[in-house]
Design a protein around this motif. Structure first.
Motif, short mmCIF file in Angstrom:
data_model
loop_
_atom_site.label_atom_id
_atom_site.label_comp_id
_atom_site.label_asym_id
_atom_site.label_seq_id
_atom_site.Cartn_x
_atom_site.Cartn_y
_atom_site.Cartn_z
N GLY A 19 0.80 -1.23 0.00
CA GLY A 19 0.00 0.00 0.00
C GLY A 19 0.83 1.27 0.00
N LYS A 26 4.14 -0.27 -8.53
CA LYS A 26 3.40 -1.51 -8.35
C LYS A 26 3.56 -2.52 -9.49
CE LYS A 26 0.02 -0.22 -4.89
NZ LYS A 26 -1.37 -0.29 -4.45
N ASP A 58 -2.20 -7.36 -4.93
CA ASP A 58 -0.87 -7.35 -4.31
C ASP A 58 -0.52 -8.73 -3.77
OD1 ASP A 58 -2.68 -7.44 -2.28
OD2 ASP A 58 -1.75 -5.87 -1.07
#
Length: 260
Positions: A19, A26, A58
């Protein structure tokens, strides 16, 4: 077949601190995530169709066919994943660090993916506060494994290739469904570090990011001090008999019960 539950070994992988990554960071994290986990499955000889994988943003949810020995995941796959992470993280400013939740049970397949209470538990273990705290405390370690109590009893305790039950430490963890027992291991260490006291799933951090006051008995209020050093004994006597009092008494007040 769709809609029917089948028995399977569940592997849920989550990236620690994802996060905090920017949108430009990412994609690289996800590329390395799939690379290190996929290569580890290949090295352990676990391939489709005996391996189902589902993207979780993720993380990755994996479900293995019943004929895949769980000890192969606990031993070979975990060890290969650990070494792949070490190699991938070499010289990186932001290393990839993973939490792995392991459970076994009934899994239902449909057109959209895999579901079931066993899947939920594997995901909860990988995302629980204890797993995050252990990995944070294990400075330099890229991986923590969180196994359910059932996986520990059935497959870790008997041991196997690269599976040492002495390397696991038990913790009771608070999940959304309630309190449960899990077993944690940090590859490359004889025992995982002891995490700070775990919070419940709904506990909030304080303004400095620390958890609130530790759980336990409330502080005791000290008993008020005596006004003087003497002892006063009040006695209501009805009828006859002896009065036995332990200790030294300075003053005795007698009452005959009034109008009784």
């Amino acid at each position: 077949m769709e809609g029917e539950a089948a028995y399977g070994f569940i592997v849920n992988v989550d990236a620690q601190g994802s996060g905090l990554l920017s949108d430009t960071e990412k994609p690289d994290m996800r590329r390395r995530l799939y690379d290190v986990t996929g290569t580890a499955f290949e090295q352990a000889g676990i391939r489709p169709p005996r391996l189902y994988q589902e993207d979780r943003g993720d993380g990755i949810l994996g479900v293995l066919a019943p004929d895949v020995p769980p000890v192969r995941v606990l031993g070979e796959w975990v060890e290969h994943l650990h070494q792949n992470l070490r190699e991938s993280n070499r010289h990186l400013r932001k290393p990839l660090r993973l939490r792995v939740g392991l459970h076994i049970g009934r899994v239902t397949a449909d057109l959209h993916g895999r579901s079931g209470r066993a899947v939920d538990l594997a995901c909860r273990l990988a995302d629980c506060g204890v797993a995050k705290a252990i990995l944070k405390a294990a400075d330099g370690a890229p991986l923590v494994v969180a196994a359910s109590d059932r996986v520990h009893e059935d497959f870790i305790v008997p041991g196997g290739r690269w599976v040492d039950p002495e390397h696991y430490r038990r913790h009771d963890v608070e999940l959304k469904e309630g309190r449960t027992t899990a077993w944690f291991m940090v590859p490359g260490r004889s025992q995982p570090p002891e995490p700070p006291e775990e919070r419940g799933p709904d506990a909030a951090d304080g303004p400095d990011g620390r958890q609130g006051p530790p759980r336990g008995d409330p502080p005791r209020t000290p008993a008020p001090k005596d006004a003087g050093s003497g002892v006063v004994q009040n006695i209501n006597q009805h009828g006859t008999g002896r009065i036995v009092v332990g200790g030294t008494i300075d003053t005795i007040n007698f009452s005959d019960g009034g109008d009784r």
